[in-house]
Design a protein around this motif. Structure first.
Motif, PDB file in Angstrom:
ATOM      1  N   LEU A 158     130.468  30.854  15.160  1.00  0.00           N
ATOM      2  CA  LEU A 158     131.514  30.361  14.274  1.00  0.00           C
ATOM      3  C   LEU A 158     132.831  30.365  15.044  1.00  0.00           C
ATOM      4  CD1 LEU A 158     132.449  29.587  11.355  1.00  0.00           C
ATOM      5  CD2 LEU A 158     132.960  32.013  11.052  1.00  0.00           C
ATOM      6  N   ILE A 159     133.504  29.205  15.085  1.00  0.00           N
ATOM      7  CA  ILE A 159     134.784  29.145  15.792  1.00  0.00           C
ATOM      8  C   ILE A 159     135.951  28.844  14.847  1.00  0.00           C
ATOM      9  CG2 ILE A 159     133.766  28.635  18.025  1.00  0.00           C
ATOM     10  CD1 ILE A 159     134.405  25.714  17.629  1.00  0.00           C
ATOM     11  N   GLY A 160     135.653  28.548  13.569  1.00  0.00           N
ATOM     12  CA  GLY A 160     136.731  28.337  12.620  1.00  0.00           C
ATOM     13  C   GLY A 160     136.226  28.050  11.218  1.00  0.00           C
ATOM     14  N   TRP A 161     137.089  28.262  10.237  1.00  0.00           N
ATOM     15  CA  TRP A 161     136.794  27.908   8.848  1.00  0.00           C
ATOM     16  C   TRP A 161     138.088  27.496   8.166  1.00  0.00           C
ATOM     17  CZ3 TRP A 161     138.720  30.410   4.458  1.00  0.00           C
ATOM     18  CH2 TRP A 161     139.333  31.643   4.665  1.00  0.00           C
ATOM     19  N   LYS A 162     137.935  26.706   7.073  1.00  0.00           N
ATOM     20  CA  LYS A 162     139.106  26.218   6.364  1.00  0.00           C
ATOM     21  C   LYS A 162     138.783  26.023   4.883  1.00  0.00           C
ATOM     22  CE  LYS A 162     141.460  23.067   8.425  1.00  0.00           C
ATOM     23  NZ  LYS A 162     141.908  21.806   9.015  1.00  0.00           N
ATOM     24  N   ALA A 203     126.932  43.836   5.491  1.00  0.00           N
ATOM     25  CA  ALA A 203     127.959  42.803   5.360  1.00  0.00           C
ATOM     26  C   ALA A 203     129.116  43.159   6.289  1.00  0.00           C
ATOM     27  CB  ALA A 203     128.446  42.703   3.923  1.00  0.00           C
ATOM     28  N   THR A 204     129.614  42.161   7.021  1.00  0.00           N
ATOM     29  CA  THR A 204     130.685  42.362   7.981  1.00  0.00           C
ATOM     30  C   THR A 204     131.761  41.310   7.761  1.00  0.00           C
ATOM     31  OG1 THR A 204     129.072  43.127   9.614  1.00  0.00           O
ATOM     32  CG2 THR A 204     131.240  42.503  10.442  1.00  0.00           C
ATOM     33  N   LYS A 205     133.008  41.749   7.638  1.00  0.00           N
ATOM     34  CA  LYS A 205     134.117  40.808   7.485  1.00  0.00           C
ATOM     35  C   LYS A 205     134.361  40.100   8.812  1.00  0.00           C
ATOM     36  CE  LYS A 205     138.845  41.324   7.046  1.00  0.00           C
ATOM     37  NZ  LYS A 205     140.042  41.953   6.517  1.00  0.00           N
ATOM     38  N   ILE A 206     134.592  38.785   8.729  1.00  0.00           N
ATOM     39  CA  ILE A 206     134.862  37.966   9.905  1.00  0.00           C
ATOM     40  C   ILE A 206     136.348  37.633   9.925  1.00  0.00           C
ATOM     41  CG2 ILE A 206     134.388  35.783  11.077  1.00  0.00           C
ATOM     42  CD1 ILE A 206     131.714  35.706   9.529  1.00  0.00           C
ATOM     43  N   GLY A 207     137.041  38.013  10.966  1.00  0.00           N
ATOM     44  CA  GLY A 207     138.450  37.660  11.115  1.00  0.00           C
ATOM     45  C   GLY A 207     139.364  38.423  10.175  1.00  0.00           C
ATOM     46  N   ASP A 208     140.491  37.783   9.853  1.00  0.00           N
ATOM     47  CA  ASP A 208     141.551  38.414   9.071  1.00  0.00           C
ATOM     48  C   ASP A 208     141.549  37.941   7.617  1.00  0.00           C
ATOM     49  OD1 ASP A 208     142.589  39.749  11.349  1.00  0.00           O
ATOM     50  OD2 ASP A 208     143.671  37.922  11.923  1.00  0.00           O
ATOM     51  N   SER A 223     139.981  29.518  16.277  1.00  0.00           N
ATOM     52  CA  SER A 223     139.871  30.342  17.491  1.00  0.00           C
ATOM     53  C   SER A 223     139.032  31.601  17.277  1.00  0.00           C
ATOM     54  CB  SER A 223     141.258  30.725  18.014  1.00  0.00           C
ATOM     55  OG  SER A 223     142.005  29.568  18.306  1.00  0.00           O
ATOM     56  N   LEU A 224     138.068  31.555  16.370  1.00  0.00           N
ATOM     57  CA  LEU A 224     137.126  32.659  16.217  1.00  0.00           C
ATOM     58  C   LEU A 224     136.028  32.516  17.266  1.00  0.00           C
ATOM     59  CD1 LEU A 224     136.708  32.592  12.331  1.00  0.00           C
ATOM     60  CD2 LEU A 224     137.962  34.291  13.651  1.00  0.00           C
ATOM     61  N   THR A 225     135.363  33.602  17.572  1.00  0.00           N
ATOM     62  CA  THR A 225     134.186  33.593  18.457  1.00  0.00           C
ATOM     63  C   THR A 225     133.173  34.571  17.877  1.00  0.00           C
ATOM     64  OG1 THR A 225     135.203  35.269  19.881  1.00  0.00           O
ATOM     65  CG2 THR A 225     135.456  32.963  20.553  1.00  0.00           C
ATOM     66  N   TYR A 226     132.634  34.235  16.705  1.00  0.00           N
ATOM     67  CA  TYR A 226     131.769  35.150  15.966  1.00  0.00           C
ATOM     68  C   TYR A 226     130.340  34.613  15.960  1.00  0.00           C
ATOM     69  CZ  TYR A 226     130.274  38.456  12.451  1.00  0.00           C
ATOM     70  OH  TYR A 226     129.624  39.472  11.794  1.00  0.00           O
ATOM     71  N   ASN A 227     129.395  35.401  16.488  1.00  0.00           N
ATOM     72  CA  ASN A 227     127.986  35.007  16.548  1.00  0.00           C
ATOM     73  C   ASN A 227     127.279  35.267  15.227  1.00  0.00           C
ATOM     74  OD1 ASN A 227     127.963  34.193  19.311  1.00  0.00           O
ATOM     75  ND2 ASN A 227     128.054  36.349  19.875  1.00  0.00           N
ATOM     76  N   ILE A 228     126.513  34.270  14.781  1.00  0.00           N
ATOM     77  CA  ILE A 228     125.736  34.391  13.552  1.00  0.00           C
ATOM     78  C   ILE A 228     124.272  34.124  13.894  1.00  0.00           C
ATOM     79  CG2 ILE A 228     125.374  33.512  11.217  1.00  0.00           C
ATOM     80  CD1 ILE A 228     128.327  32.553  11.359  1.00  0.00           C
ATOM     81  N   PRO A 229     123.403  35.127  13.744  1.00  0.00           N
ATOM     82  CA  PRO A 229     121.986  34.927  14.032  1.00  0.00           C
ATOM     83  C   PRO A 229     121.329  33.987  13.020  1.00  0.00           C
ATOM     84  CG  PRO A 229     122.562  37.265  14.066  1.00  0.00           C
ATOM     85  CD  PRO A 229     123.724  36.524  13.479  1.00  0.00           C
ATOM     86  N   GLY A 230     120.299  33.292  13.459  1.00  0.00           N
ATOM     87  CA  GLY A 230     119.546  32.422  12.565  1.00  0.00           C
ATOM     88  C   GLY A 230     119.053  33.179  11.343  1.00  0.00           C
ATOM     89  N   GLY A 231     119.183  32.576  10.170  1.00  0.00           N
ATOM     90  CA  GLY A 231     118.748  33.182   8.912  1.00  0.00           C
ATOM     91  C   GLY A 231     119.838  33.939   8.184  1.00  0.00           C
ATOM     92  N   GLY A 233     138.449  23.484  -4.678  1.00  0.00           N
ATOM     93  CA  GLY A 233     138.635  23.121  -3.287  1.00  0.00           C
ATOM     94  C   GLY A 233     137.332  23.010  -2.534  1.00  0.00           C
ATOM     95  N   THR A 234     137.453  22.758  -1.245  1.00  0.00           N
ATOM     96  CA  THR A 234     136.305  22.671  -0.360  1.00  0.00           C
ATOM     97  C   THR A 234     136.463  23.684   0.764  1.00  0.00           C
ATOM     98  OG1 THR A 234     137.337  20.990   1.031  1.00  0.00           O
ATOM     99  CG2 THR A 234     136.000  20.206  -0.811  1.00  0.00           C
ATOM    100  N   VAL A 235     135.338  24.113   1.313  1.00  0.00           N
ATOM    101  CA  VAL A 235     135.323  25.024   2.451  1.00  0.00           C
ATOM    102  C   VAL A 235     134.552  24.336   3.566  1.00  0.00           C
ATOM    103  CG1 VAL A 235     134.580  27.280   3.307  1.00  0.00           C
ATOM    104  CG2 VAL A 235     135.385  27.036   0.960  1.00  0.00           C
ATOM    105  N   SER A 236     135.119  24.345   4.749  1.00  0.00           N
ATOM    106  CA  SER A 236     134.418  23.780   5.900  1.00  0.00           C
ATOM    107  C   SER A 236     134.364  24.814   7.020  1.00  0.00           C
ATOM    108  CB  SER A 236     135.101  22.497   6.374  1.00  0.00           C
ATOM    109  OG  SER A 236     136.435  22.765   6.751  1.00  0.00           O
ATOM    110  N   PHE A 237     133.342  24.676   7.859  1.00  0.00           N
ATOM    111  CA  PHE A 237     133.137  25.585   8.980  1.00  0.00           C
ATOM    112  C   PHE A 237     133.021  24.766  10.254  1.00  0.00           C
ATOM    113  CE2 PHE A 237     131.095  27.584   5.302  1.00  0.00           C
ATOM    114  CZ  PHE A 237     131.834  28.751   5.228  1.00  0.00           C
ATOM    115  N   GLU A 238     133.442  25.361  11.375  1.00  0.00           N
ATOM    116  CA  GLU A 238     133.257  24.732  12.690  1.00  0.00           C
ATOM    117  C   GLU A 238     132.450  25.683  13.553  1.00  0.00           C
ATOM    118  OE1 GLU A 238     135.865  22.668  16.249  1.00  0.00           O
ATOM    119  OE2 GLU A 238     136.912  23.671  14.600  1.00  0.00           O
ATOM    120  N   PHE A 239     131.385  25.155  14.167  1.00  0.00           N
ATOM    121  CA  PHE A 239     130.477  25.957  14.963  1.00  0.00           C
ATOM    122  C   PHE A 239     130.344  25.403  16.368  1.00  0.00           C
ATOM    123  CE2 PHE A 239     128.951  26.182  10.562  1.00  0.00           C
ATOM    124  CZ  PHE A 239     128.892  27.546  10.384  1.00  0.00           C
ATOM    125  N   SER A 240     129.907  26.255  17.288  1.00  0.00           N
ATOM    126  CA  SER A 240     129.438  25.824  18.600  1.00  0.00           C
ATOM    127  C   SER A 240     128.087  26.494  18.829  1.00  0.00           C
ATOM    128  CB  SER A 240     130.437  26.167  19.694  1.00  0.00           C
ATOM    129  OG  SER A 240     130.510  27.563  19.873  1.00  0.00           O
TER     130      SER A 240
END
Length: 113
Positions: free
Chosen positions: A19-23, A54-59, A77-85, A105-112
């Motif tokens: 995960l590199i970002g969310w909005k 459960a782990t909080k991601i970012g701020d 600018s996040l660099t958070y790894n999410i395992p499959g599943g 509203g809507t929520v979107s995520f950006e991944f690499s």
């Protein structure tokens, strides 16, 4: 922090991703104070309904909203790894105010990969 909390699964990873970002882009029903947090939950073992951890991601993202205006909250600018599943949940809660308490509203995520 007091107030109602709302959370629901937004994304379930089908393979390992980063995960590199969310909005969040949307509005709030009235002039109350809100917080949003993104949480990662591990896949439960077979037959269990609760996540293992459960782990909080970012701020925590905070806003003093005015009703019926559009806002954008989130992080980049996040660099958070999410395992499959595993899953991501957006936790939304109001922290003060006496107006109605819901969001649109809507929520979107950006991944690499």
């Amino acid at each position: 922090v007091s107030g109602l909390k709302y959370n629901y699964a937004q994304f379930t990873a089908v393979s390992n991703v980063k995960l590199i970002g969310w909005k969040f882009h949307g509005s709030f029903s009235s002039s109350v104070d809100w917080e949003m947090e993104l949480w990662h939950t591990e896949t439960p073992a077979d037959g269990e309904s609760d996540p293992e951890e459960a782990t909080k991601i970012g701020d925590t993202q905070s806003i003093s909203a005015t009703g019926s205006r559009l806002y954008t909250l989130g992080e980049s600018s996040l660099t958070y790894n999410i395992p499959g599943g595993d899953q991501i949940y957006l936790l939304t809660r109001y922290t003060s105010g006496s107006g109605t308490k819901y969001t649109y509203g809507t929520v979107s995520f950006e991944f690499s990969y």
